[in-house]
Write an enzyme that holds these catalytic residues in place. Sequence first.
Site, PDB file in Angstrom:
ATOM      1  N   GLU A 215       0.720   6.950  -3.432  1.00 28.62           N
ATOM      2  CA  GLU A 215       1.767   8.016  -3.328  1.00 28.62           C
ATOM      3  C   GLU A 215       2.470   7.926  -4.446  1.00 28.62           C
ATOM      4  O   GLU A 215       3.163   8.688  -5.370  1.00 28.62           O
ATOM      5  CB  GLU A 215       2.414   7.921  -1.979  1.00 28.62           C
ATOM      6  CG  GLU A 215       1.542   8.100  -0.843  1.00 28.62           C
ATOM      7  CD  GLU A 215       2.450   8.124   0.423  1.00 28.62           C
ATOM      8  OE1 GLU A 215       2.866   7.111   1.062  1.00 28.62           O
ATOM      9  OE2 GLU A 215       2.631   9.253   1.167  1.00 28.62           O
TER      10      GLU A 215
ATOM     11  N   GLU B 114      -3.998   4.270   6.126  1.00 28.75           N
ATOM     12  CA  GLU B 114      -3.032   4.624   7.230  1.00 28.75           C
ATOM     13  C   GLU B 114      -3.682   4.864   8.601  1.00 28.75           C
ATOM     14  O   GLU B 114      -3.291   4.456   9.598  1.00 28.75           O
ATOM     15  CB  GLU B 114      -2.167   5.966   6.951  1.00 28.75           C
ATOM     16  CG  GLU B 114      -1.034   5.730   5.931  1.00 28.75           C
ATOM     17  CD  GLU B 114      -1.588   5.644   4.534  1.00 28.75           C
ATOM     18  OE1 GLU B 114      -2.972   5.378   4.218  1.00 28.75           O
ATOM     19  OE2 GLU B 114      -0.871   5.765   3.368  1.00 28.75           O
TER      20      GLU B 114
HETATM   21  C1  1HE Z   1       1.399  -7.103   2.325  1.00 34.64           C
HETATM   22  C2  1HE Z   1       0.742  -5.982   2.065  1.00 34.64           C
HETATM   23  C3  1HE Z   1       1.445  -4.901   2.524  1.00 34.64           C
HETATM   24  C4  1HE Z   1      -0.303  -7.392   1.117  1.00 34.64           C
HETATM   25  N1  1HE Z   1       2.547  -4.963   3.201  1.00 34.64           N
HETATM   26  N2  1HE Z   1       2.580  -7.427   2.855  1.00 34.64           N
HETATM   27  N3  1HE Z   1      -1.429  -1.071   2.850  1.00 34.64           N
HETATM   28  C5  1HE Z   1      -2.406  -1.697   3.332  1.00 34.64           C
HETATM   29  O1  1HE Z   1      -2.792  -1.785   4.537  1.00 34.64           O
HETATM   30  C6  1HE Z   1      -3.136  -2.718   2.271  1.00 34.64           C
HETATM   31  C7  1HE Z   1      -3.046  -4.223   2.872  1.00 34.64           C
HETATM   32  N4  1HE Z   1      -3.298  -5.240   1.902  1.00 34.64           N
HETATM   33  C8  1HE Z   1      -4.622  -5.336   1.664  1.00 34.64           C
HETATM   34  O2  1HE Z   1      -5.499  -4.832   2.224  1.00 34.64           O
HETATM   35  C9  1HE Z   1      -4.803  -6.886   0.851  1.00 34.64           C
HETATM   36  O3  1HE Z   1      -3.683  -7.517   0.716  1.00 34.64           O
HETATM   37  C10 1HE Z   1      -5.224  -6.485  -0.714  1.00 34.64           C
HETATM   38  C11 1HE Z   1      -6.432  -5.756  -0.629  1.00 34.64           C
HETATM   39  C12 1HE Z   1      -4.098  -5.441  -1.138  1.00 34.64           C
HETATM   40  C13 1HE Z   1      -5.177  -7.651  -1.664  1.00 34.64           C
HETATM   41  O4  1HE Z   1      -5.896  -8.816  -0.991  1.00 34.64           O
HETATM   42  P1  1HE Z   1      -5.858 -10.195  -1.594  1.00 34.64           P
HETATM   43  O5  1HE Z   1      -6.646 -10.921  -0.734  1.00 34.64           O
HETATM   44  O6  1HE Z   1      -5.728 -10.250  -2.932  1.00 34.64           O
HETATM   45  O7  1HE Z   1      -4.298 -10.821  -0.763  1.00 34.64           O
HETATM   46  P2  1HE Z   1      -3.573 -11.019   0.638  1.00 34.64           P
HETATM   47  O8  1HE Z   1      -3.778 -12.514   1.156  1.00 34.64           O
HETATM   48  O9  1HE Z   1      -4.296  -9.933   1.545  1.00 34.64           O
HETATM   49  O10 1HE Z   1      -2.263 -10.602   0.457  1.00 34.64           O
HETATM   50  C14 1HE Z   1      -1.469 -11.391  -0.373  1.00 34.64           C
HETATM   51  C15 1HE Z   1      -0.028 -11.575   0.394  1.00 34.64           C
HETATM   52  O11 1HE Z   1       0.524  -9.926   0.228  1.00 34.64           O
HETATM   53  C16 1HE Z   1       0.000 -11.788   1.989  1.00 34.64           C
HETATM   54  O12 1HE Z   1       1.184 -12.143   2.193  1.00 34.64           O
HETATM   55  P3  1HE Z   1       1.064 -13.857   2.663  1.00 34.64           P
HETATM   56  O13 1HE Z   1       2.689 -14.299   2.899  1.00 34.64           O
HETATM   57  O14 1HE Z   1       0.294 -14.260   3.750  1.00 34.64           O
HETATM   58  O15 1HE Z   1       0.700 -14.785   1.278  1.00 34.64           O
HETATM   59  C17 1HE Z   1      -0.278 -10.304   2.387  1.00 34.64           C
HETATM   60  O16 1HE Z   1       0.252 -10.348   3.749  1.00 34.64           O
HETATM   61  C18 1HE Z   1       0.799  -9.741   1.643  1.00 34.64           C
HETATM   62  N5  1HE Z   1       0.620  -8.227   1.618  1.00 34.64           N
HETATM   63  N6  1HE Z   1      -0.450  -6.307   1.284  1.00 34.64           N
HETATM   64  C19 1HE Z   1       3.081  -6.442   3.408  1.00 34.64           C
HETATM   65  N7  1HE Z   1       1.022  -3.637   2.433  1.00 34.64           N
HETATM   66  C20 1HE Z   1       5.473   5.522   3.137  1.00 34.64           C
HETATM   67  S1  1HE Z   1       4.034   5.414   4.018  1.00 34.64           S
HETATM   68  C21 1HE Z   1       2.701   4.710   3.385  1.00 34.64           C
HETATM   69  C22 1HE Z   1       1.985   4.152   4.242  1.00 34.64           C
HETATM   70  C23 1HE Z   1       1.223   2.982   3.528  1.00 34.64           C
HETATM   71  O17 1HE Z   1       1.285   2.657   2.466  1.00 34.64           O
HETATM   72  S2  1HE Z   1      -0.162   2.203   4.760  1.00 34.64           S
HETATM   73  C24 1HE Z   1      -0.945   1.079   3.426  1.00 34.64           C
HETATM   74  C25 1HE Z   1      -0.504  -0.172   3.710  1.00 34.64           C
END
Ligand code: 1HE
Length: 263
Positions: free
Chosen positions: A117, A137
């Site tokens: 977005e 989403e």
């Molecule tokens: C996060 C987020 C996040 C990572 N919010 N903390 N977005 C998603 O559903 C995408 C979610 N993220 C992922 O699928 C993966 O993290 C990635 C593919 C982006 C990256 O994977 P990777 O293996 O490199 O990293 P990771 O181990 O998954 O994440 C590293 C850290 O970032 C980890 O935190 P930690 O404290 O355990 O190290 C994750 O929890 C954190 N992290 N993505 C919070 N999105 C206005 S409406 C909009 C609606 C949306 O955007 S929905 C889509 C949300």
Amino acid sequence: MPASSAGPSAVLDIAQVGAVLTVGLNRPAKRNALNDTIILELDACFGCLPKDVRAVVIHGHGDHFSAGLDLSELVERDAAEGLAHSRMWHRTFDRIQHCRVPVIAALKGAVIGGGLELACAAHIRVAEPSAYYALPEGQRGIFVGGGASVRLPRLIGVARMADMMLTGRVYGAEEGVTLGFSQYVTEAGGAYAKALELADKISANAPLTNFAVLNALPMIADINPQAGLIMESLMATVAQSDKEAKKRIRDFLDRKTAKVRPT
Ligand code: 1HE
């Protein structure tokens, strides 16, 4: 990357290189997930651009542009707070779309949900091969809230966006440039440099032409064609009567400018 200025917070890394402002999402440990602080910092940044800035490049630190909404902030939000949150994103991303100067997004890795977005609010998107686009989403039980339902269909079509949300389909950078997610795809690691190169080029345009492209062009595409044609005539008249246009056309006629050749 340029040396950073001392920004107001650690989540955005803001620096100026000549007439180009670079705005780096700076939460690589959280894959540049967009929390309230980042959104408010973006709002402040785009609400008060230095006068001498003529283009902005927005990019992500680390391997990813942005993993979208910070889901850890969503868990406790009730309906009224959710509505206010979405409207806050709308205000900020509108500031980017209707910015005084063109905004170029340099994309790599995850360009997911709210990250997509944000990229959609920019005027030009440059992707490197690692970039991929997704709207999880549907899987998370939520809906887009940062303007994707308005901006993304204009780039890729409603049917493709619906498919992404319903099935979790992911598009890669090469496919993405063909389908309209980005206008450019670069070699590995090249999106930021290409975005800066484009920003430099755009900064050299006549400011009124840039104004017309950012403000009149998208509006004309949204209104009825006859009103659009009148608006086009008015915008053309304003632009061509400016001193800058007259000088540039005189320079061409005097053979002082580069010719248009195939690239
Ligand atoms: C996060 C987020 C996040 C990572 N919010 N903390 N977005 C998603 O559903 C995408 C979610 N993220 C992922 O699928 C993966 O993290 C990635 C593919 C982006 C990256 O994977 P990777 O293996 O490199 O990293 P990771 O181990 O998954 O994440 C590293 C850290 O970032 C980890 O935190 P930690 O404290 O355990 O190290 C994750 O929890 C954190 N992290 N993505 C919070 N999105 C206005 S409406 C909009 C609606 C949306 O955007 S929905 C889509 C949300």
